[in-house]
Design an enzyme around this catalytic site. Structure first.
Site, PDB file in Angstrom:
ATOM      1  N   LYS A  20      57.651  -3.704  24.229  1.00 27.38           N
ATOM      2  CA  LYS A  20      56.451  -2.900  24.535  1.00 27.38           C
ATOM      3  C   LYS A  20      56.807  -1.436  24.757  1.00 27.38           C
ATOM      4  O   LYS A  20      56.185  -0.527  24.205  1.00 27.38           O
ATOM      5  CB  LYS A  20      55.737  -3.451  25.768  1.00 27.38           C
ATOM      6  CG  LYS A  20      54.610  -2.567  26.285  1.00 27.38           C
ATOM      7  CD  LYS A  20      53.430  -2.467  25.310  1.00 27.38           C
ATOM      8  CE  LYS A  20      52.379  -1.502  25.820  1.00 27.38           C
ATOM      9  NZ  LYS A  20      51.225  -1.372  24.914  1.00 27.38           N
TER      10      LYS A  20
ATOM     11  N   CYS B 226      49.506   5.756  27.567  1.00 28.90           N
ATOM     12  CA  CYS B 226      50.727   4.951  27.363  1.00 28.90           C
ATOM     13  C   CYS B 226      51.871   5.716  26.713  1.00 28.90           C
ATOM     14  O   CYS B 226      53.008   5.640  27.198  1.00 28.90           O
ATOM     15  CB  CYS B 226      50.427   3.690  26.572  1.00 28.90           C
ATOM     16  SG  CYS B 226      49.490   3.952  25.101  1.00 28.90           S
TER      17      CYS B 226
END
Ligand code: SAJ
Length: 450
Positions: free
Chosen positions: A229, A283
């Site tokens: 991720k 993010c």
């Protein structure tokens, strides 16, 4: 697996596959809310837990707490609350009745130290631990620095519950891949990594996600899932930084990076991304720091911090372009009036988290400029763009909102006190801007005359 362990596994696996398991979702934001709705739709009894009473009240009233356009989410939430399968509370006691608990709280990075700020995660884990029952599957969906599941989450849960991971409860890291505007679509259609602290934990999580995910469920261990991720987003950050560095080089050499990029990408296997006025969002800027946060003392990352520095340097570079544009007209930043077009972090969205425009505006104001902000997607700034531009000495395009592509440049130029246009996203070509009467400074476009 000994008998009791086998029984614990079989019992939970059966409860999941028959959708009879009760589920708790901790954190009712962009990730937790669609997750809770989809598991309720799959037939599970779901309790959403959040520390914000307003969020809990809204959901209990069948109203989504998520702003912005999210196809199907409002209707799905209302339907699941109405059916009684989805409820919300601020009370962690609900976890004591849950056989599956998913945690989806934010994991920000400290702006100065560039290290994870796990306050929300620690609090959620400690609160859950006080109510954790044997035989429960715990899944961490928050983005985590590699090593966090094993070295922080497992010990915190064990300490608070007196239980032992793998023996008494199952622990998994399965990172979300949400995107504003596509929350349900991404949950349903994005491949998902399922990183178990044990193979049994991963198997239980696969059985659960199979109820809502139509794409691949890629089983691995927790550390690999954490690395995937954070690396997938750091990869994008480095790609953008490369485009930005080539843009700065083109400016210094008097070339046009947009033409360079176009021709580079005609070479097989190349996909140079877009240079721009900065890298914002919830993010990309932070995940690069999470990726390297726990790098061992024997390894010092160079590329990833350097890419962050390049991207963080883009709003200041736009400021330099403004300074140069004003100087060419005999003006200084101090006392100037500047119009900033675009405050969201991304085109055609209202999300302004970690917006590059915020950095630019703060610096402009600190240097004595008066700033007018415009953004068609943000209520506070979505007035008439000609009002924002009127009387200004420079107009800066920071976000490539579609609405800006149809601006009447000649009309805007006439409203300005000084006709400087700085384009941070190549919305216009030099000829379009200069043809409309502007003194044009484009990010990545060098001054051939210079
Ligand atoms: N940006 C550039 N140049 C580019 C692409 C983006 O300067 O070529 C800037 C944008 O203006 C923005 C920031 O970077 O300020 C982030 O843009 P983004 O397109 O990466 O959008 P995000 O932040 O919403 O990233 C999400 C991520 N998806 C998930 O986390 C599930 C990311 O992993 C995806 O790659 C990205 O969307 C995507 O591809 O759209």
């Amino acid at each position: 697996m000994n008998t009791s362990a086998g029984e614990m596994f079989e019992s939970l696996h059966a409860a999941i596959t028959t959708s009879e398991a009760t589920i708790a979702v901790i954190g009712l934001g962009f990730v937790g809310t669609p997750l809770a709705c989809k598991f309720a739709e799959a037939g599970f009894q779901v309790t959403g837990i959040d520390i914000a009473p307003t969020k809990v009240e809204r959901i209990s009233g069948g109203i989504s707490p998520i702003e912005g356009k999210e196809p199907r989410l409002k209707e799905l939430l209302a339907e699941q609350v109405r059916s009684g399968r989805l409820r919300a509370t601020t009370d962690y006691k609900a976890c004591s009745e849950a056989q599956v608990v998913l945690i989806a709280v934010e994991t920000p990075v400290d702006r100065r130290a560039k290290k994870p700020r796990y306050h929300e995660l620690r609090s959620a884990l400690a609160s859950l631990g006080n109510h954790l029952q044997a035989g429960t599957l715990v899944i961490l969906e928050s983005t985590l620095a590699p090593g966090t599941t094993q070295r922080l989450a497992a010990p915190l849960l064990e300490e608070a519950s007196g239980l032992s991971v793998d023996r008494d409860f199952y622990l998994v890291h399965s990172p979300e891949r949400v995107m504003p505007g596509r929350l349900l679509a991404n949950l349903e259609n994005c491949d998902r990594v399922v990183g178990g602290m044990s193979p049994q934990a991963a198997e239980l999580a696969v059985a659960l996600y199979r109820k809502v995910v139509k794409a691949d469920l890629d089983v691995t261990d927790a550390l690999t899932a954490e690395l995937v991720k954070t690396a997938e987003n750091a990869y994008r950050d480095v790609q953008i930084a490369f485009a930005n560095e080539v843009a700065l080089l083109c400016e210094s050499l008097g070339a046009d990076v947009w033409r360079v990029r176009e021709l580079v990408n005609k070479s097989p296997g190349r996909n140079m991304l877009y240079p721009g006025a900065g890298v914002g969002g919830h993010c990309i800027p932070k995940d690069a720091w999470l990726l390297i946060a726990n790098a061992g003392i024997d390894f010092h990352p160079m590329l990833i911090p350097a890419a962050r520095a390049v991207n963080d340097g883009m709003p200041p570079h736009v400021l330099d372009l403004v300074r140069r544009g004003l100087a060419a007209e005999g003006k200084e930043l101090e006392g100037s009036r500047i119009a900033v077009l675009g405050y969201a972090y991304l085109e055609n969205t209202d999300d302004s988290r970690n917006s590059p425009s915020e950095v630019l505006v703060d610096r402009l104001q600190a240097l004595g400029a008066t700033v007018q902000i415009h953004d068609p997607w943000i209520a506070a700034y979505n007035g008439d763009v000609s009002k924002a531009v009127s009387g200004s000495d420079a107009v800066i395009i920071m976000v490539a909102h579609d609405a800006y592509r149809s601006l009447d440049l000649a009309g805007l130029c006439k409203l300005m006190r000084t006709p400087v246009l700085v384009d941070g996203r190549r919305v216009f070509s030099p000829s379009q801007a200069e043809g409309a009467g502007f003194s044009f400074f484009g990010l990545g476009i060098g001054d051939r005359k210079g």
